[in-house]
Design an enzyme around this catalytic site. Structure first.
Site, PDB file in Angstrom:
ATOM      1  N   HIS A 107       0.821  -1.222   0.000  1.00  0.00           N
ATOM      2  CA  HIS A 107       0.000   0.000   0.000  1.00  0.00           C
ATOM      3  C   HIS A 107       0.846   1.259   0.000  1.00  0.00           C
ATOM      4  O   HIS A 107       0.357   2.349   0.320  1.00  0.00           O
ATOM      5  CB  HIS A 107      -0.951   0.007   1.209  1.00  0.00           C
ATOM      6  CG  HIS A 107      -2.021  -1.032   1.133  1.00  0.00           C
ATOM      7  ND1 HIS A 107      -2.775  -1.399   2.219  1.00  0.00           N
ATOM      8  CD2 HIS A 107      -2.456  -1.798   0.105  1.00  0.00           C
ATOM      9  CE1 HIS A 107      -3.635  -2.344   1.853  1.00  0.00           C
ATOM     10  NE2 HIS A 107      -3.469  -2.597   0.598  1.00  0.00           N
ATOM     11  N   SER A 175      -7.493  -6.732   9.984  1.00  0.00           N
ATOM     12  CA  SER A 175      -8.924  -7.037  10.206  1.00  0.00           C
ATOM     13  C   SER A 175      -9.512  -7.906   9.099  1.00  0.00           C
ATOM     14  O   SER A 175     -10.641  -8.373   9.226  1.00  0.00           O
ATOM     15  CB  SER A 175      -9.707  -5.724  10.285  1.00  0.00           C
ATOM     16  OG  SER A 175      -9.545  -4.992   9.066  1.00  0.00           O
TER      17      SER A 175
HETATM   18  N1  APR Z   1      -1.914  -6.643  18.357  1.00  0.00           N
HETATM   19  C1  APR Z   1      -2.488  -7.410  17.386  1.00  0.00           C
HETATM   20  N2  APR Z   1      -3.561  -7.000  16.649  1.00  0.00           N
HETATM   21  C2  APR Z   1      -4.062  -5.787  16.933  1.00  0.00           C
HETATM   22  C3  APR Z   1      -3.536  -4.942  17.951  1.00  0.00           C
HETATM   23  C4  APR Z   1      -2.401  -5.428  18.678  1.00  0.00           C
HETATM   24  N3  APR Z   1      -1.840  -4.719  19.655  1.00  0.00           N
HETATM   25  N4  APR Z   1      -4.285  -3.792  18.007  1.00  0.00           N
HETATM   26  C5  APR Z   1      -5.264  -3.932  17.060  1.00  0.00           C
HETATM   27  N5  APR Z   1      -5.129  -5.130  16.429  1.00  0.00           N
HETATM   28  C6  APR Z   1      -5.941  -5.682  15.338  1.00  0.00           C
HETATM   29  C7  APR Z   1      -7.422  -5.296  15.403  1.00  0.00           C
HETATM   30  O1  APR Z   1      -8.143  -6.247  16.150  1.00  0.00           O
HETATM   31  C8  APR Z   1      -7.820  -5.303  13.914  1.00  0.00           C
HETATM   32  O2  APR Z   1      -8.308  -6.597  13.547  1.00  0.00           O
HETATM   33  O3  APR Z   1      -5.458  -5.121  14.143  1.00  0.00           O
HETATM   34  C9  APR Z   1      -6.503  -5.032  13.177  1.00  0.00           C
HETATM   35  C10 APR Z   1      -6.417  -3.658  12.519  1.00  0.00           C
HETATM   36  O4  APR Z   1      -7.382  -3.622  11.503  1.00  0.00           O
HETATM   37  P1  APR Z   1      -7.547  -2.309  10.579  1.00  0.00           P
HETATM   38  O5  APR Z   1      -7.591  -1.118  11.424  1.00  0.00           O
HETATM   39  O6  APR Z   1      -8.690  -2.600   9.671  1.00  0.00           O
HETATM   40  O7  APR Z   1      -6.167  -2.233   9.773  1.00  0.00           O
HETATM   41  P2  APR Z   1      -5.700  -3.093   8.506  1.00  0.00           P
HETATM   42  O8  APR Z   1      -6.266  -4.463   8.517  1.00  0.00           O
HETATM   43  O9  APR Z   1      -4.230  -2.964   8.411  1.00  0.00           O
HETATM   44  O10 APR Z   1      -6.373  -2.238   7.309  1.00  0.00           O
HETATM   45  C11 APR Z   1      -6.143  -2.681   5.988  1.00  0.00           C
HETATM   46  O11 APR Z   1      -7.271  -0.746   5.105  1.00  0.00           O
HETATM   47  O12 APR Z   1      -7.692   1.436   5.517  1.00  0.00           O
HETATM   48  C12 APR Z   1      -7.016   0.585   4.688  1.00  0.00           C
HETATM   49  O13 APR Z   1      -5.034   0.908   3.407  1.00  0.00           O
HETATM   50  C13 APR Z   1      -5.503   0.811   4.723  1.00  0.00           C
HETATM   51  O14 APR Z   1      -3.719  -0.820   4.866  1.00  0.00           O
HETATM   52  C14 APR Z   1      -4.981  -0.468   5.373  1.00  0.00           C
HETATM   53  C15 APR Z   1      -6.054  -1.485   5.043  1.00  0.00           C
END
Ligand code: APR
Length: 233
Positions: A107, A175
């Site tokens: 990304h 997520s």
């Molecule tokens: N340890 C492990 N997991 C964690 C922690 C932690 N300390 N804190 C949060 N999480 C988990 C949450 O439970 C959630 O499932 O990390 C996940 C974060 O999810 P998102 O906020 O949706 O982030 P991500 O999956 O990286 O998003 C994917 O979406 O917005 C776009 O381009 C952006 O790269 C990003 C993509």
């Protein structure tokens, strides 16, 4: 015997370093609307707002450091070498600062600028909001080198090449809400890989994994790496 491992990371792996995730209660998408800061249309409609969002995040990077999860993955690379590939959805540089070399930013990266005129990509650690000239073509058309919604992620061929040859696929801190990354578990499993999820809470794709462990990455990842190291001796 060394196994081929592909690790996919998301915002959750950087949460314990102090960087907000996107979709958690205090996530970036709670305070900002995707359509205002994360689409090419938003950038052409209101570049100042988009630049402010990414300039703030770029400056914030200087205030955080890698956590035990990033450091454990860098240690694993010393054991597995070229058999390990880290594919990250994150635009921060915490994997590299922890010592990982084999990292693919699907990304994009905050510490990179992309020119809308010449398509050049340039290492960048300063604000973009005041319209600096492109080092390549001189136009003031630099944008954050981040893949926005509706745009094609980077290096999909390289990633898919690794996924279909993987013995083990591990997703950490994501997520499972955004494709194509959320589909990687199916691609890896479909080619015979074992699959493991390490996440704070169950994700939208937990049911697709052979094994899912829930808890903070800063605890789960070093534990998992210690297991792999023990197996590799
Ligand atoms: N340890 C492990 N997991 C964690 C922690 C932690 N300390 N804190 C949060 N999480 C988990 C949450 O439970 C959630 O499932 O990390 C996940 C974060 O999810 P998102 O906020 O949706 O982030 P991500 O999956 O990286 O998003 C994917 O979406 O917005 C776009 O381009 C952006 O790269 C990003 C993509």
């Amino acid at each position: 015997m060394l196994v081929k491992v592909v690790v996919l990371t998301g915002a959750g792996i950087s949460a314990e370093s102090g960087l907000a995730t996107f979709r958690d209660a205090d996530g970036l998408w709670q305070g900002h609307h995707v359509d205002d800061v994360a689409t090419p249309e938003a950038f052409h409609r209101d570049p100042a707002t988009v630049h402010r969002f990414y300039d703030d995040r770029r400056r914030e990077l200087r205030t955080v450091t890698p956590n035990p999860a990033h450091i454990a993955l860098a240690r694993l690379e010393q054991v597995l070498g070229d058999e390990l590939l880290v594919v990250t959805q994150n635009v921060d540089d915490l994997h590299e600062r922890a010592g990982s070399r084999r990292v693919v930013h699907m990304h994009g990266e905050l510490l990179s600028a992309l020119c809308d005129s010449c398509q050049g990509r340039f290492a960048w650690d300063d604000d973009l909001g005041d319209g600096p000239a492109c080092p390549g073509c001189g136009n003031d058309t630099l944008r954050p080198d981040v893949v926005w919604f509706g745009e094609m992620p980077y290096d999909l061929d390289l990633i898919e090449h690794a996924l279909v040859r993987a013995d083990l696929f591990v997703a950490i801190g994501t997520s499972g809400a955004v494709y194509p990354a959320a589909g990687f578990v199916r691609m890896a499993a479909g080619s015979g890989a074992k699959t493991l999820e390490l996440n704070l809470d169950p994700s939208e794709t937990s049911h697709l994994f052979d094994d899912a462990r829930h808890g903070p990455a800063g605890k789960l990842v070093p534990e998992w790496v210690a297991d792999v190291q023990a197996l590799s001796r």
